[in-house]
Design an enzyme around this catalytic site. Structure first.
Site, PDB file in Angstrom:
ATOM      1  NE  ARG A 121     -13.082  -2.550  15.190  1.00  0.00           N
ATOM      2  CZ  ARG A 121     -13.440  -1.337  15.611  1.00  0.00           C
ATOM      3  NH1 ARG A 121     -13.611  -1.127  16.913  1.00  0.00           N
ATOM      4  NH2 ARG A 121     -13.642  -0.356  14.753  1.00  0.00           N
ATOM      5  CE  LYS A 147      -6.753   5.981  15.626  1.00  0.00           C
ATOM      6  NZ  LYS A 147      -6.607   6.082  14.150  1.00  0.00           N
ATOM      7  CG  HIS A 210     -15.915  -9.179  10.801  1.00  0.00           C
ATOM      8  ND1 HIS A 210     -15.165  -8.514  11.749  1.00  0.00           N
ATOM      9  CD2 HIS A 210     -16.135  -8.277   9.813  1.00  0.00           C
ATOM     10  CE1 HIS A 210     -14.930  -7.286  11.351  1.00  0.00           C
ATOM     11  NE2 HIS A 210     -15.515  -7.112  10.170  1.00  0.00           N
ATOM     12  NE  ARG A 213     -17.069  -4.433  13.678  1.00  0.00           N
ATOM     13  CZ  ARG A 213     -17.025  -3.346  14.435  1.00  0.00           C
ATOM     14  NH1 ARG A 213     -17.556  -3.364  15.653  1.00  0.00           N
ATOM     15  NH2 ARG A 213     -16.473  -2.227  13.994  1.00  0.00           N
ATOM     16  CG  HIS A 236     -16.804   1.867  11.525  1.00  0.00           C
ATOM     17  ND1 HIS A 236     -17.965   1.368  10.966  1.00  0.00           N
ATOM     18  CD2 HIS A 236     -16.026   0.786  11.795  1.00  0.00           C
ATOM     19  CE1 HIS A 236     -17.890   0.048  10.907  1.00  0.00           C
ATOM     20  NE2 HIS A 236     -16.742  -0.324  11.409  1.00  0.00           N
ATOM     21  CE1 TYR A 245     -18.533  -4.595  10.370  1.00  0.00           C
ATOM     22  CE2 TYR A 245     -17.650  -2.925   8.889  1.00  0.00           C
ATOM     23  CZ  TYR A 245     -17.460  -3.959   9.776  1.00  0.00           C
ATOM     24  OH  TYR A 245     -16.185  -4.369  10.065  1.00  0.00           O
TER      25      TYR A 245
END
Length: 262
Positions: A121, A147, A210, A213, A236, A245
């Site tokens: 990104r 996370k 973008h 990417r 993702h 994508y």
């Protein structure tokens, strides 16, 4: 200029500024396009999605995106989008690299060359630091915190490794892509260059970071990468986002149906 200053300068109402800044805080370091795509796919009420889409658009514009470009990049606020992401063709990617290699050597030139090799990104690439670069024997990988104490690793191919190592020979600590006053280069500066390239090369009309990417994702798929590996590389949470994508080109489709001739 930060987002709050940008919105105030554009004449947004104070309550709108507060709302957009609160949404920007929730987006954090995520790409606003990816973030809003995920929000749409959870089938939230339109009344929730509309202000979030407006905020994501404002963030992209504050980051240097053209208003029309920002609108086109974001999913509709109602229903699941069916738009394909359009990567560069092989010829367009070759033209892009040739255009960038003709630039004055510097951090922006290196960053533009890195994007289609890693699928990062734009915010991730700009804020890349020496701490993100991990040695794996003679190889290199970029490691990002995720996370729940998870990590995302993006191994570097030969071209990407050469770009990173050349920059680190000059600046071994801190930001890899340095800007002014010891800070990092901004997404706004990178988008200015992609617009300049698109203006100079009509075949690259619509070029934005973008798209690079998307090009990375599509090229990996064409070379046989499994979707779950691609999902991990792109960072993702939902594999459905990853599928948007990947865009098969006509030559791939002809090759697929020709298998029936064998």
């Amino acid at each position: 200029m930060d987002l709050r200053q940008h919105l105030a300068a554009k004449g947004y109402a104070p309550r709108t500024v507060d709302s957009y800044c609160e949404i920007a805080a929730r987006i954090g370091d995520q790409d606003p396009i990816d973030w809003f795509q995920a929000r749409v796919e959870t089938r939230l009420p339109v009344g929730t999605l509309l202000p979030e889409r407006a905020a994501a658009r404002a963030i992209l514009i504050a980051d240097g995106a053209d208003p029309a470009e920002a609108s086109a990049a974001l999913a509709p606020a109602k229903g699941l989008p069916t738009r394909w992401r359009h990567p560069l063709t092989d010829a367009q990617l070759s033209l892009f690299r040739k255009s960038v290699e003709g630039m004055v050597p510097g951090t922006c030139r290196a960053l533009l060359l890195l994007l289609p090799e890693t699928g990062l990104r734009i915010a991730e690439a700009c804020s890349l630091t020496a701490e993100h670069v991990v040695k794996v024997g003679p190889l290199r990988s970029l490691r990002f915190p995720g996370k729940r104490d998870k990590w995302r690793d993006v191994p570097l191919n030969r071209r990407a490794r050469g770009l990173i190592e050349a920059l680190q020979e000059v600046n071994p600590v801190g930001y890899v892509f340095k800007g002014y006053r010891s800070s990092h280069i901004t997404p706004h500066a990178v988008r200015k260059w992609t617009r300049a390239i698109a203006n100079a090369e009509p075949e690259l009309e619509g070029l934005v970071p973008h798209v690079l990417r998307h090009t990375f994702a599509t090229n990996l798929m064409r070379h046989g990468a499994q979707l779950r590996y691609l999902q991990a590389l792109l960072g993702h949470a939902d594999v459905t986002t990853t599928t948007r994508y990947t865009h098969p080109v006509s030559s791939d489709l002809f090759a697929a149906v020709s298998l029936l001739d064998e």
